[in-house]
Design a protein around this motif. Sequence first.
Motif, PDB file in Angstrom:
ATOM      1  N   ALA A  25      -8.998  11.536   8.148  1.00 31.34           N
ATOM      2  CA  ALA A  25      -9.875  11.297   6.995  1.00 31.34           C
ATOM      3  C   ALA A  25      -9.420  12.087   5.775  1.00 31.34           C
ATOM      4  CB  ALA A  25     -11.309  11.655   7.343  1.00 31.34           C
ATOM      5  N   ALA A  26      -8.795  13.250   6.013  1.00 32.25           N
ATOM      6  CA  ALA A  26      -8.311  14.090   4.912  1.00 32.25           C
ATOM      7  C   ALA A  26      -6.983  13.592   4.356  1.00 32.25           C
ATOM      8  CB  ALA A  26      -8.177  15.532   5.372  1.00 32.25           C
ATOM      9  N   GLY A  27      -6.389  12.582   5.005  1.00 34.03           N
ATOM     10  CA  GLY A  27      -5.165  11.995   4.464  1.00 34.03           C
ATOM     11  C   GLY A  27      -3.932  12.170   5.323  1.00 34.03           C
ATOM     12  N   SER A  28      -4.079  12.683   6.528  1.00 35.94           N
ATOM     13  CA  SER A  28      -2.942  12.834   7.424  1.00 35.94           C
ATOM     14  C   SER A  28      -2.422  11.458   7.847  1.00 35.94           C
ATOM     15  CB  SER A  28      -3.365  13.646   8.651  1.00 35.94           C
ATOM     16  OG  SER A  28      -2.285  13.825   9.525  1.00 35.94           O
ATOM     17  N   MET A  29      -1.129  11.363   8.043  1.00 35.07           N
ATOM     18  CA  MET A  29      -0.523  10.086   8.427  1.00 35.07           C
ATOM     19  C   MET A  29      -0.887   9.761   9.876  1.00 35.07           C
ATOM     20  SD  MET A  29       1.024   9.091   5.728  1.00 35.07           S
ATOM     21  CE  MET A  29       1.922   7.735   6.417  1.00 35.07           C
ATOM     22  N   ILE A  30      -1.258   8.499  10.121  1.00 31.37           N
ATOM     23  CA  ILE A  30      -1.576   8.083  11.483  1.00 31.37           C
ATOM     24  C   ILE A  30      -0.302   7.601  12.165  1.00 31.37           C
ATOM     25  CG2 ILE A  30      -3.979   7.560  10.982  1.00 31.37           C
ATOM     26  CD1 ILE A  30      -3.271   4.634  10.797  1.00 31.37           C
ATOM     27  N   THR A  31      -0.275   7.725  13.478  1.00 36.33           N
ATOM     28  CA  THR A  31       0.934   7.404  14.238  1.00 36.33           C
ATOM     29  C   THR A  31       0.807   6.114  15.041  1.00 36.33           C
ATOM     30  OG1 THR A  31       0.177   8.803  16.050  1.00 36.33           O
ATOM     31  CG2 THR A  31       1.594   9.831  14.398  1.00 36.33           C
ATOM     32  N   LEU A  80     -13.522  17.507  21.189  1.00 35.13           N
ATOM     33  CA  LEU A  80     -13.157  18.435  20.111  1.00 35.13           C
ATOM     34  C   LEU A  80     -11.818  18.064  19.482  1.00 35.13           C
ATOM     35  CD1 LEU A  80     -14.246  21.856  21.645  1.00 35.13           C
ATOM     36  CD2 LEU A  80     -15.304  20.642  19.741  1.00 35.13           C
ATOM     37  N   LEU A  81     -10.838  17.728  20.328  1.00 37.31           N
ATOM     38  CA  LEU A  81      -9.509  17.374  19.811  1.00 37.31           C
ATOM     39  C   LEU A  81      -9.561  16.072  19.007  1.00 37.31           C
ATOM     40  CD1 LEU A  81      -7.256  18.255  22.863  1.00 37.31           C
ATOM     41  CD2 LEU A  81      -7.450  19.500  20.710  1.00 37.31           C
ATOM     42  N   ALA A  82     -10.277  15.086  19.534  1.00 39.13           N
ATOM     43  CA  ALA A  82     -10.373  13.807  18.826  1.00 39.13           C
ATOM     44  C   ALA A  82     -11.113  13.973  17.498  1.00 39.13           C
ATOM     45  CB  ALA A  82     -11.070  12.767  19.698  1.00 39.13           C
ATOM     46  N   ALA A  83     -12.151  14.792  17.483  1.00 39.34           N
ATOM     47  CA  ALA A  83     -12.888  15.018  16.240  1.00 39.34           C
ATOM     48  C   ALA A  83     -12.018  15.734  15.218  1.00 39.34           C
ATOM     49  CB  ALA A  83     -14.146  15.837  16.523  1.00 39.34           C
ATOM     50  N   ARG A  84     -11.234  16.716  15.689  1.00 39.65           N
ATOM     51  CA  ARG A  84     -10.322  17.427  14.776  1.00 39.65           C
ATOM     52  C   ARG A  84      -9.289  16.474  14.200  1.00 39.65           C
ATOM     53  NH1 ARG A  84      -9.594  21.393  11.226  1.00 39.65           N
ATOM     54  NH2 ARG A  84      -7.404  21.909  11.099  1.00 39.65           N
ATOM     55  N   ARG A  85      -8.734  15.631  15.051  1.00 40.40           N
ATOM     56  CA  ARG A  85      -7.723  14.676  14.578  1.00 40.40           C
ATOM     57  C   ARG A  85      -8.348  13.643  13.642  1.00 40.40           C
ATOM     58  NH1 ARG A  85      -3.119  13.691  12.487  1.00 40.40           N
ATOM     59  NH2 ARG A  85      -2.382  11.602  12.879  1.00 40.40           N
ATOM     60  N   ALA A  86      -9.562  13.175  13.938  1.00 42.23           N
ATOM     61  CA  ALA A  86     -10.228  12.197  13.076  1.00 42.23           C
ATOM     62  C   ALA A  86     -10.496  12.801  11.698  1.00 42.23           C
ATOM     63  CB  ALA A  86     -11.530  11.735  13.717  1.00 42.23           C
ATOM     64  N   ARG A  87     -10.861  14.087  11.650  1.00 41.84           N
ATOM     65  CA  ARG A  87     -11.072  14.746  10.354  1.00 41.84           C
ATOM     66  C   ARG A  87      -9.781  14.872   9.578  1.00 41.84           C
ATOM     67  NH1 ARG A  87     -13.896  18.557  13.479  1.00 41.84           N
ATOM     68  NH2 ARG A  87     -16.048  17.932  13.690  1.00 41.84           N
ATOM     69  N   SER A  88      -8.695  15.156  10.272  1.00 41.62           N
ATOM     70  CA  SER A  88      -7.417  15.277   9.558  1.00 41.62           C
ATOM     71  C   SER A  88      -6.939  13.917   9.058  1.00 41.62           C
ATOM     72  CB  SER A  88      -6.353  15.941  10.440  1.00 41.62           C
ATOM     73  OG  SER A  88      -6.012  15.127  11.527  1.00 41.62           O
TER      74      SER A  88
END
Length: 135
Positions: free
Chosen positions: A31-37, A21-29
């Motif tokens: 995809a929405a344009g959140s900066m990757i670390t 669930l956490l990985a899917a939420r982060r992957a969606r964010s």
Amino acid sequence: MARVTVEDCVDKVPNRFELVLLAARRARSVAAGSMITVDRDNDKNPVVALREIADETIDLDDLKSSLVHSLQRRVEVDEPEEDNMAALMSSSSEWAGVVQEGEPEETFTASEVGATDEAPAENEETEADDPFAAS
């Protein structure tokens, strides 16, 4: 880390279902344009999300609260009860039919409220008798 596996992430998030669930939420964010670390290294968003969880480059508590907030259908706002009660107590009590001392009581005649002296005929149905009447 060339490849990320679930075993790399289970140390950080022991429950595999929560990890998904956490990985899917982060992957969606992402995809929405959140900066990757982490470096993308030509990886897809789910792999990037798992690598971020394994490397602990994102705050898991923030991710969990974001996940919970996104899954809630009704968000409750905590408001102090005292403020609500104070507002209710200070509001006018006319709606409750309470007349305070010193205020004149309003009275109405039957004609002012639209009442008539006519009774419905015996064969006539009134709106109160018909439970399926449109209101």
